[in-house]
Motif scaffolding. Structure first.
Motif, PDB file in Angstrom:
ATOM      1  N   VAL A  26       0.852  -1.183   0.000  1.00 48.79           N
ATOM      2  CA  VAL A  26       0.000   0.000   0.000  1.00 48.79           C
ATOM      3  C   VAL A  26       0.886   1.231   0.000  1.00 48.79           C
ATOM      4  CG1 VAL A  26      -1.780   1.279   1.246  1.00 48.79           C
ATOM      5  CG2 VAL A  26      -1.824  -1.225   1.226  1.00 48.79           C
ATOM      6  N   HIS A  27       0.632   2.149  -0.931  1.00 52.38           N
ATOM      7  CA  HIS A  27       1.431   3.359  -1.080  1.00 52.38           C
ATOM      8  C   HIS A  27       0.540   4.587  -0.926  1.00 52.38           C
ATOM      9  CE1 HIS A  27       4.438   0.615  -2.629  1.00 52.38           C
ATOM     10  NE2 HIS A  27       3.607   0.226  -3.585  1.00 52.38           N
ATOM     11  N   LEU A  28       1.064   5.601  -0.269  1.00 54.35           N
ATOM     12  CA  LEU A  28       0.369   6.868  -0.112  1.00 54.35           C
ATOM     13  C   LEU A  28       0.979   7.880  -1.069  1.00 54.35           C
ATOM     14  CD1 LEU A  28      -1.777   8.437   1.489  1.00 54.35           C
ATOM     15  CD2 LEU A  28       0.026   9.042   3.121  1.00 54.35           C
ATOM     16  N   LEU A  29       0.178   8.400  -1.993  1.00 58.64           N
ATOM     17  CA  LEU A  29       0.673   9.309  -3.017  1.00 58.64           C
ATOM     18  C   LEU A  29       0.312  10.750  -2.673  1.00 58.64           C
ATOM     19  CD1 LEU A  29      -0.344   7.439  -6.313  1.00 58.64           C
ATOM     20  CD2 LEU A  29       1.634   7.047  -4.824  1.00 58.64           C
ATOM     21  N   ASP A  30       1.209  11.668  -3.019  1.00 61.39           N
ATOM     22  CA  ASP A  30       0.818  13.075  -2.931  1.00 61.39           C
ATOM     23  C   ASP A  30      -0.014  13.416  -4.166  1.00 61.39           C
ATOM     24  OD1 ASP A  30       2.619  13.487  -5.024  1.00 61.39           O
ATOM     25  OD2 ASP A  30       4.184  14.323  -3.724  1.00 61.39           O
ATOM     26  N   ASP A  31      -0.546  14.641  -4.217  1.00 63.42           N
ATOM     27  CA  ASP A  31      -1.445  14.992  -5.315  1.00 63.42           C
ATOM     28  C   ASP A  31      -0.743  14.967  -6.669  1.00 63.42           C
ATOM     29  OD1 ASP A  31      -3.558  15.276  -3.584  1.00 63.42           O
ATOM     30  OD2 ASP A  31      -3.354  17.452  -3.374  1.00 63.42           O
ATOM     31  N   THR A  32       0.539  15.302  -6.683  1.00 59.21           N
ATOM     32  CA  THR A  32       1.273  15.287  -7.950  1.00 59.21           C
ATOM     33  C   THR A  32       1.416  13.869  -8.470  1.00 59.21           C
ATOM     34  OG1 THR A  32       2.508  17.283  -7.336  1.00 59.21           O
ATOM     35  CG2 THR A  32       3.439  15.918  -9.083  1.00 59.21           C
ATOM     36  N   ALA A  33       1.798  12.957  -7.595  1.00 58.71           N
ATOM     37  CA  ALA A  33       1.940  11.563  -8.008  1.00 58.71           C
ATOM     38  C   ALA A  33       0.601  10.988  -8.454  1.00 58.71           C
ATOM     39  CB  ALA A  33       2.525  10.739  -6.871  1.00 58.71           C
ATOM     40  N   ALA A  34      -0.465  11.405  -7.784  1.00 53.46           N
ATOM     41  CA  ALA A  34      -1.794  10.927  -8.178  1.00 53.46           C
ATOM     42  C   ALA A  34      -2.143  11.397  -9.587  1.00 53.46           C
ATOM     43  CB  ALA A  34      -2.835  11.412  -7.176  1.00 53.46           C
ATOM     44  N   LYS A  35      -1.712  12.603  -9.971  1.00 49.86           N
ATOM     45  CA  LYS A  35      -1.956  13.102 -11.320  1.00 49.86           C
ATOM     46  C   LYS A  35      -1.105  12.370 -12.350  1.00 49.86           C
ATOM     47  CE  LYS A  35      -3.112  17.850  -9.887  1.00 49.86           C
ATOM     48  NZ  LYS A  35      -2.663  19.275  -9.930  1.00 49.86           N
ATOM     49  N   VAL A  36       0.098  12.004 -11.950  1.00 52.11           N
ATOM     50  CA  VAL A  36       1.021  11.341 -12.867  1.00 52.11           C
ATOM     51  C   VAL A  36       0.637   9.874 -13.089  1.00 52.11           C
ATOM     52  CG1 VAL A  36       3.419  10.514 -13.054  1.00 52.11           C
ATOM     53  CG2 VAL A  36       2.946  12.891 -12.394  1.00 52.11           C
ATOM     54  N   LEU A  37       0.000   9.271 -12.087  1.00 54.92           N
ATOM     55  CA  LEU A  37      -0.271   7.828 -12.110  1.00 54.92           C
ATOM     56  C   LEU A  37      -0.957   7.347 -13.393  1.00 54.92           C
ATOM     57  CD1 LEU A  37      -0.229   5.100 -10.562  1.00 54.92           C
ATOM     58  CD2 LEU A  37      -2.463   5.746  -9.608  1.00 54.92           C
ATOM     59  N   PRO A  38      -2.038   7.969 -13.866  1.00 57.17           N
ATOM     60  CA  PRO A  38      -2.698   7.443 -15.074  1.00 57.17           C
ATOM     61  C   PRO A  38      -1.769   7.344 -16.276  1.00 57.17           C
ATOM     62  CG  PRO A  38      -4.101   9.043 -13.976  1.00 57.17           C
ATOM     63  CD  PRO A  38      -2.768   9.118 -13.298  1.00 57.17           C
ATOM     64  N   ALA A  39      -0.920   8.351 -16.470  1.00 56.08           N
ATOM     65  CA  ALA A  39       0.016   8.297 -17.602  1.00 56.08           C
ATOM     66  C   ALA A  39       1.065   7.216 -17.382  1.00 56.08           C
ATOM     67  CB  ALA A  39       0.681   9.660 -17.788  1.00 56.08           C
ATOM     68  N   PHE A  40       1.527   7.076 -16.143  1.00 55.85           N
ATOM     69  CA  PHE A  40       2.573   6.093 -15.846  1.00 55.85           C
ATOM     70  C   PHE A  40       2.093   4.675 -16.145  1.00 55.85           C
ATOM     71  CE2 PHE A  40       4.948   3.230 -13.125  1.00 55.85           C
ATOM     72  CZ  PHE A  40       6.256   3.669 -13.274  1.00 55.85           C
ATOM     73  N   VAL A  41       0.890   4.346 -15.705  1.00 54.24           N
ATOM     74  CA  VAL A  41       0.413   2.970 -15.881  1.00 54.24           C
ATOM     75  C   VAL A  41       0.009   2.693 -17.320  1.00 54.24           C
ATOM     76  CG1 VAL A  41      -0.315   2.762 -13.479  1.00 54.24           C
ATOM     77  CG2 VAL A  41      -1.949   3.584 -15.196  1.00 54.24           C
ATOM     78  N   GLN A  42      -0.139   3.726 -18.141  1.00 62.34           N
ATOM     79  CA  GLN A  42      -0.433   3.525 -19.562  1.00 62.34           C
ATOM     80  C   GLN A  42       0.835   3.329 -20.382  1.00 62.34           C
ATOM     81  OE1 GLN A  42      -2.809   6.912 -20.707  1.00 62.34           O
ATOM     82  NE2 GLN A  42      -4.423   6.419 -19.238  1.00 62.34           N
ATOM     83  N   ASP A  43       1.978   3.183 -19.721  1.00 64.11           N
ATOM     84  CA  ASP A  43       3.262   2.954 -20.396  1.00 64.11           C
ATOM     85  C   ASP A  43       3.666   4.116 -21.300  1.00 64.11           C
ATOM     86  OD1 ASP A  43       3.759   0.495 -19.203  1.00 64.11           O
ATOM     87  OD2 ASP A  43       2.600  -0.580 -20.731  1.00 64.11           O
ATOM     88  N   ARG A  44       3.262   5.315 -20.923  1.00 59.00           N
ATOM     89  CA  ARG A  44       3.699   6.478 -21.679  1.00 59.00           C
ATOM     90  C   ARG A  44       5.142   6.812 -21.307  1.00 59.00           C
ATOM     91  NH1 ARG A  44      -1.169  10.719 -22.456  1.00 59.00           N
ATOM     92  NH2 ARG A  44       0.472  11.579 -23.789  1.00 59.00           N
ATOM     93  N   ASP A  45       5.802   7.514 -22.171  1.00 59.46           N
ATOM     94  CA  ASP A  45       7.194   7.900 -21.930  1.00 59.46           C
ATOM     95  C   ASP A  45       7.252   9.040 -20.914  1.00 59.46           C
ATOM     96  OD1 ASP A  45       9.756   9.616 -22.773  1.00 59.46           O
ATOM     97  OD2 ASP A  45      10.045   7.507 -23.344  1.00 59.46           O
ATOM     98  N   ARG A  46       8.318   9.048 -20.113  1.00 57.41           N
ATOM     99  CA  ARG A  46       8.499  10.108 -19.116  1.00 57.41           C
ATOM    100  C   ARG A  46       8.500  11.485 -19.773  1.00 57.41           C
ATOM    101  NH1 ARG A  46      12.888  12.799 -16.581  1.00 57.41           N
ATOM    102  NH2 ARG A  46      12.737  13.007 -14.294  1.00 57.41           N
ATOM    103  N   ASP A  47       9.015  11.575 -20.965  1.00 54.69           N
ATOM    104  CA  ASP A  47       9.067  12.863 -21.658  1.00 54.69           C
ATOM    105  C   ASP A  47       7.677  13.408 -21.980  1.00 54.69           C
ATOM    106  OD1 ASP A  47      11.792  12.763 -21.542  1.00 54.69           O
ATOM    107  OD2 ASP A  47      12.031  11.953 -23.581  1.00 54.69           O
ATOM    108  N   SER A  48       6.682  12.512 -21.990  1.00 58.01           N
ATOM    109  CA  SER A  48       5.324  12.964 -22.310  1.00 58.01           C
ATOM    110  C   SER A  48       4.738  13.828 -21.205  1.00 58.01           C
ATOM    111  CB  SER A  48       4.411  11.758 -22.550  1.00 58.01           C
ATOM    112  OG  SER A  48       4.224  11.024 -21.345  1.00 58.01           O
TER     113      SER A  48
END
Length: 456
Positions: A26-48
């Motif tokens: 179980v991980h606790l995310l800050d609001d920024t990480a929560a915004k980044v999560l959807p793109a991260f799990v979609q295998d998008r590139d970090r540069d996106s």
């Protein structure tokens, strides 16, 4: 809320909570990480990220991305599924529900056991059958056993309970094994003499009670139709302090008390601290049955319960999550051990997969005098873990559940591999609430522990 087979993300109480399904981390995310999560799990590139967030937020978003990647690298997020043997625990019989009484002094309106008779004649188990049941249980290769005295109402056959408890402990000790004893009672007959005798047996006790007086009396009348709240409550309040932590008060909520947290508050007002409140399972046409449209209100109730748990110390059974050690492999692969690790025995000695199947000839597995005579039934239950249930394989709560109750699946769908859908939704709701409680406790924002009595 994001729900996938690999992870589950939800927000509540200002917290962003991320569950990694395969590991249970179980991980606790800050609001920024929560915004980044959807793109991260979609295998998008970090540069996106430059296309997804304003320039001033980019550095924080990149740090969040790197932290999520670090979790992946450490095997704590989006990792491979665990691989289990069919029965990690070995598939050995280790628990028995011993029906010492198919009779009852109450007539609970939601009773699955036909008011204690289980659809047959009212009867009590004799001592010889009880001893044979103990011998059958202890004949397996397990080292630790659980034996629950059940009914109907087991206090109607207390002499046999006493004799069987002594015999079970004697036989287990002679075999170099350990046996834990439990008794489930409606507490109506739990008068002073019965309390003393049960205390001498040194067992755990489940005490049935439905909360507020009006709620309890509406669902749990006596055999003569009278109220039972006064006597049951008096007996429970006399017994519970003597048991310390060796009891649970167990209630059932129905469509008639969708505000069941008020019943839990009533227990707390009575001084009771260890409890379980279960949803009724009833035919959809029944007035008491829970329905899909009740789920929003029930979700609100579980969140209220979570906040209540954080305000004062008490133990709610379904909020107990051991995230330091996690679920054992057997529990994760197949949450219900019915028909394999667990059986029920009727007063005449017939063996059934669990207490909810007792009396149904289609599920009779054998007798304690002969053993299992229908091995195909055991084989059927051996292959109903989450790997065998298509709905479970994509459910984020699968390793907190193990596939759910087989009896409920059967009564709802006539199919052991098709889980009871409403029960699944309630399980997911209370699992979220339990995770939230654990996260809040870990943050040391509250002194109460919902499952370990205020101890950190």
């Amino acid at each position: 809320m994001t729900d996938t087979g690999k992870y589950h993300f939800f927000r509540y109480g200002g917290l962003n909570i991320l569950l990694d399904v395969p590991t249970g981390a179980v991980h606790l995310l800050d609001d920024t990480a929560a915004k980044v999560l959807p793109a991260f799990v979609q295998d998008r590139d970090r540069d996106s990220l430059a296309e997804l967030v304003p320039a001033q937020e980019l550095p924080a978003a990149q740090r969040a991305w790197d932290q999520l990647q670090d979790l992946v690298d450490r095997g704590l997020f989006l990792g491979p599924e665990p691989v289990f043997a069919r029965r990690p625990g070995g598939g050995e019989l280790k628990a028995m529900c011993l029906h010492v009484a198919h009779d009852c002094d109450l007539r609970c309106r939601y009773c699955f056991a036909s008011a204690g008779s289980f659809g047959g004649s009212r009867s009590l188990m004799d001592a010889e059958t009880a001893r044979a049941a103990v011998d059958f249980l202890l004949s397996s290769a397990a080292a630790v056993y659980e034996l629950d005295f059940f009914g109907g109402e087991p206090l109607l056959n207390l002499d046999v309970v006493e004799a069987t408890a002594a015999y079970a402990r004697e036989r287990a000790a002679a075999l170099g094994k350990r046996i834990n004893l439990t008794l489930t009672t409606n507490a109506y007959s739990l008068a002073e003499d019965a309390r003393r005798r049960l205390l001498d047996l040194d067992l755990d006790i489940v005490l049935s009670h439905d909360g507020r007086e009006a709620v309890h009396n509406a669902m749990r009348p006596t055999a003569g139709g009278g109220e039972s709240y006064s006597q049951v409550t008096r007996n429970i309040l006399a017994m519970a302090p003597l048991l310390e932590e060796r009891y649970y008060v167990r209630g059932t909520y129905t469509a008639h008390n969708l505000d069941f947290v008020e019943d839990i508050r009533h227990w707390l007002d009575l001084g009771l601290k260890r409890m379980s409140m279960e949803p009724v399972v009833a035919p959809p046409w029944a007035a008491m049955a829970l329905k899909e449209e009740d789920l929003p209100r029930l979700r609100s109730q579980y969140w209220q319960l979570a906040e209540l748990c954080l305000q004062q110390p008490f133990t709610f059974f379904h909020f107990i999550i051991d995230w330091e050690r996690g679920q054992c492999g057997a529990r994760r692969a197949a949450g219900c051990g019915a028909g394999v690790e667990y059986v029920a025995v009727a007063p005449g000695g017939d063996i059934y997969p669990c207490h909810q199947f007792v009396g149904q000839r289609r599920w009779r597995m054998g007798t304690v005098f002969v053993g299992i005579t229908e091995p195909a039934l055991r084989e059927e239950f051996l292959h109903v873990g989450i790997a065998d249930k298509s709905r479970c394989r994509q459910c984020w709560a699968r390793y907190h559940c193990g596939g759910g109750c087989h009896a409920n699946a059967w009564w709802a769908n006539s199919d052991l591999r098709q889980p009871y859908a409403l029960g699944c939704e309630l399980l997911k709701i209370r699992t979220e609430a339990a995770l939230y409680v654990k996260v809040r406790q870990a943050l040391n924002q509250y002194s109460c522990e919902g499952d370990v009595h205020g101890q950190a």
